[in-house]
Design an enzyme around this catalytic site. Structure first.
Site, PDB file in Angstrom:
ATOM      1  CE  LYS A  99      -2.645   1.795  -8.921  1.00  0.00           C
ATOM      2  NZ  LYS A  99      -1.509   2.647  -9.316  1.00  0.00           N
TER       3      LYS A  99
ATOM      4  NE  ARG B 125      -0.795  -1.308 -12.863  1.00  0.00           N
ATOM      5  CZ  ARG B 125      -0.066  -0.905 -11.816  1.00  0.00           C
ATOM      6  NH1 ARG B 125       0.266   0.380 -11.691  1.00  0.00           N
ATOM      7  NH2 ARG B 125       0.336  -1.769 -10.919  1.00  0.00           N
TER       8      ARG B 125
ATOM      9  CG  ASP C 166       7.583   0.404  -3.603  1.00  0.00           C
ATOM     10  OD1 ASP C 166       8.444   1.156  -3.138  1.00  0.00           O
ATOM     11  OD2 ASP C 166       6.369   0.656  -3.533  1.00  0.00           O
ATOM     12  CG  ASN C 167       6.035   3.100  -6.669  1.00  0.00           C
ATOM     13  OD1 ASN C 167       5.400   2.036  -6.662  1.00  0.00           O
ATOM     14  ND2 ASN C 167       5.753   4.085  -5.865  1.00  0.00           N
TER      15      ASN C 167
END
Ligand code: AMP
Ligand code: MG
Length: 519
Positions: A123, A193, A272-273
């Site tokens: 990320k 991640r 989307d989260n």
């Protein structure tokens, strides 16, 4: 350093015909080939021993120059094939169209030491076709927050994506933290991640919104086959689809109950989260409850509507799952199973909430008195401005009864409120003690409470203090905090400072109680 990759998503799902980071709409494809953009001077700032062990990596592997190069985005290991995925989403209640991995680049699906599949995703590794108007980068402060909270949540037993490492890029990133015209350079960082899957509700919403039923079908089948092995007994078809959506709903319900149990506020629960695996994903302007307040949100971008306030999270998840149900309805001749799955969400959440009420109060599983007692306590905690973590943990540390209030005085933020609300708390404690007396096993009560009520959580001000020190070049604050948060349910002698309530200075400070999406 050796990692083995088996990149099933790339093999199974359609690829964007164009390569590289040029911003574009990507119809008909789930992923785009795009490489991380190299950075000036990658340096490992922190790493998680548990995630490293999961991947079969040793300290010697992590301390090599190669490790910093790979996880800073400057090099690839054999088997790594970088890509960004395509998804849409409902943001703050509105359909936002294509979003996608704007600053996340996956490196591949590693096969972990335990045989599990673990996707590695950087990320902040630079632009992708989904970066829209932004730079694909992440600042150090938000990367520290994502790194620490991913690991803190895992150690609390909350489903979450993990974080292998935090790498400083040696480059600045320009951000306008409060969107007020004061843009400034800040140090940049990349977090790696780790999760079995980074698929989100929005991955299914996008092909549905575009009327691309064939792509939706492929994506659903792929997800079931790769990420839901418990459904492998079922043949492809309506029954399997229904069982899958039910799984998403019940896992999300379990996740919401965990968030409410530990006092976590996600802050940006857009579709989307939200992960289809029921993992906590995308740590942005999240926060932890200090004084118990169901209306609190850490996200300044949401200060007006407070859509994503603490107490609303379970309802918001239901709303989000309803949007996914709408998308999946393209695949269902009969919508009844979708309705039933949404009902399973509500039922599962209610069951978890009952179980958590009993566990947090140290009462036996299924104790019918626990939910009403908990509801009343929540009202008291809110009205009297009491620290959630300190109160529940402290309640388990002392024999129940009205005399237990005095040792809990420190959990109150306002001494006047302590005095004013004292009779109500003592009355509650008297009823609670009577219930506990019926159980007559004080050791079991304490054990249950210590397993459900953490001593240490990633309080917003603690993260901010570690960030401030990191900005001065001192990473020891991050390392200390990670150490403490690896054992959140244990009393850790000498680390009492990490279990204190929010100090006054942090009440209104940026980063401690107010966070923006700028990251
Ligand atoms: P969020 O709600 O913060 O998770 O992000 C919403 C969308 O914005 C996602 O598609 C992200 O990938 C994208 N995004 C957020 N920050 C950046 C950034 N710095 N560069 C590129 N895309 C970003
Ligand atoms: Mg996101």
């Amino acid at each position: 350093m050796e990692l083995h990759f088996d990149n099933t998503l790339l093999r199974a799902l359609p690829r964007d015909p164009i390569d590289g980071p040029q911003v574009r709409q990507v119809p008909g494809a789930v992923w785009s080939s795009v490489a991380p953009t190299p950075v000036a001077a990658p340096r490992v700032l922190a790493w998680s021993p548990e995630v490293a062990a999961l991947l079969g990596l040793k300290q010697d592997d992590i301390e090599t120059a190669e490790f910093a190069q790979v996880f800073g985005g400057n090099a690839l290991l054999p088997g790594m094939v970088p890509y960004a995925t395509n998804y849409g989403g409902h943001q703050f209640g509105n359909w936002a169209g294509q979003l996608g991995d704007g600053r996340a680049i996956s490196l591949g699906e590693a096969i972990a030491a335990d045989g599990s599949r673990q996707e590695l995703q950087l990320k902040g590794a630079g632009p992708t076709p989904y970066s829209r108007f932004a730079d694909g980068r992440a600042v150090l402060r938000s990367s520290i927050r994502e790194f620490l909270c991913s690991e803190a949540m895992a150690h609390l037993g909350v489903p979450t994506t993990r974080a292998l490492c935090l790498v400083g890029t040696g480059e600045d990133v320009v951000r306008d933290m409060f969107y007020d015209g004061h843009a400034a350079p800040e140090p940049g960082a990349v977090v790696c991640r780790v999760a079995p899957s980074f698929l989100r509700l929005g991955h299914y919403e996008l092909p549905a919104a575009r009327g691309d039923t064939a792509l939706l079908r492929r994506l659903v089948d792929f997800t079931i086959e790769r990420d839901f092995p418990e459904l492998s007994e079922l043949a492809p078809g309506a029954e399997r689809d229904a069982a899958w959506f039910t799984q998403i709903c019940t896992r999300t319900a379990v996740l919401m109950a965990h968030w409410m149990r530990v006092g976590f506020v996600h802050g940006v629960m857009n579709t989307d989260n939200l992960s289809v695996l029921g993992l906590t994903i995308d740590y942005g302007p999240y926060g932890w409850i200090d004084d118990y307040d169901p209306d609190w949100t850490p996200n300044t971008t949401d200060a007006q509507g407070r859509r994503y306030r603490f107490g609303w999270q379970p309802q918001v998840a239901f709303w989000n799952l309803s949007r996914l149900a709408g998308a999946l309805s393209l695949l269902f001749a009969d919508p009844a199973p979708l309705q039933e799955a949404l009902q399973a969400y509500a039922d599962t959440y209610a069951a978890c909430e009952r179980a958590d009420a009993a566990a947090k109060l140290g009462l036996p599983e299924g104790a019918p008195e626990a939910p009403p007692l908990m509801a009343e306590l929540r009202g008291l905690l809110h009205g009297a401005e009491v620290d959630m973590t300190l109160f529940f943990r402290g309640l388990g540390d002392h024999a129940p009864g009205p005399q237990a209030l005095a040792p809990l005085a420190d959990a109150f933020y306002d001494p006047d409120k302590y005095t004013a609300h004292r009779p109500a708390f003592e009355a509650w404690l008297t009823r609670y003690a009577a219930l506990c007396a019926g159980e007559d096993d004080e050791a079991a009560r304490q054990r249950r409470m210590r397993a459900a009520n953490p001593r240490y959580v990633l309080r917003n001000y603690l993260a901010q203090e570690a960030i401030d020190r990191a900005h001065d070049g001192d990473l020891t604050g991050v390392h200390e905090l990670l150490e403490v948060l690896r054992h959140p349910y244990d009393d850790q002698p000498g680390r009492e400072a990490f279990a204190r309530k929010r100090p006054d200075w942090a009440r209104t400070r940026a980063g401690c109680s107010m966070l923006s999406c700028s990251s």
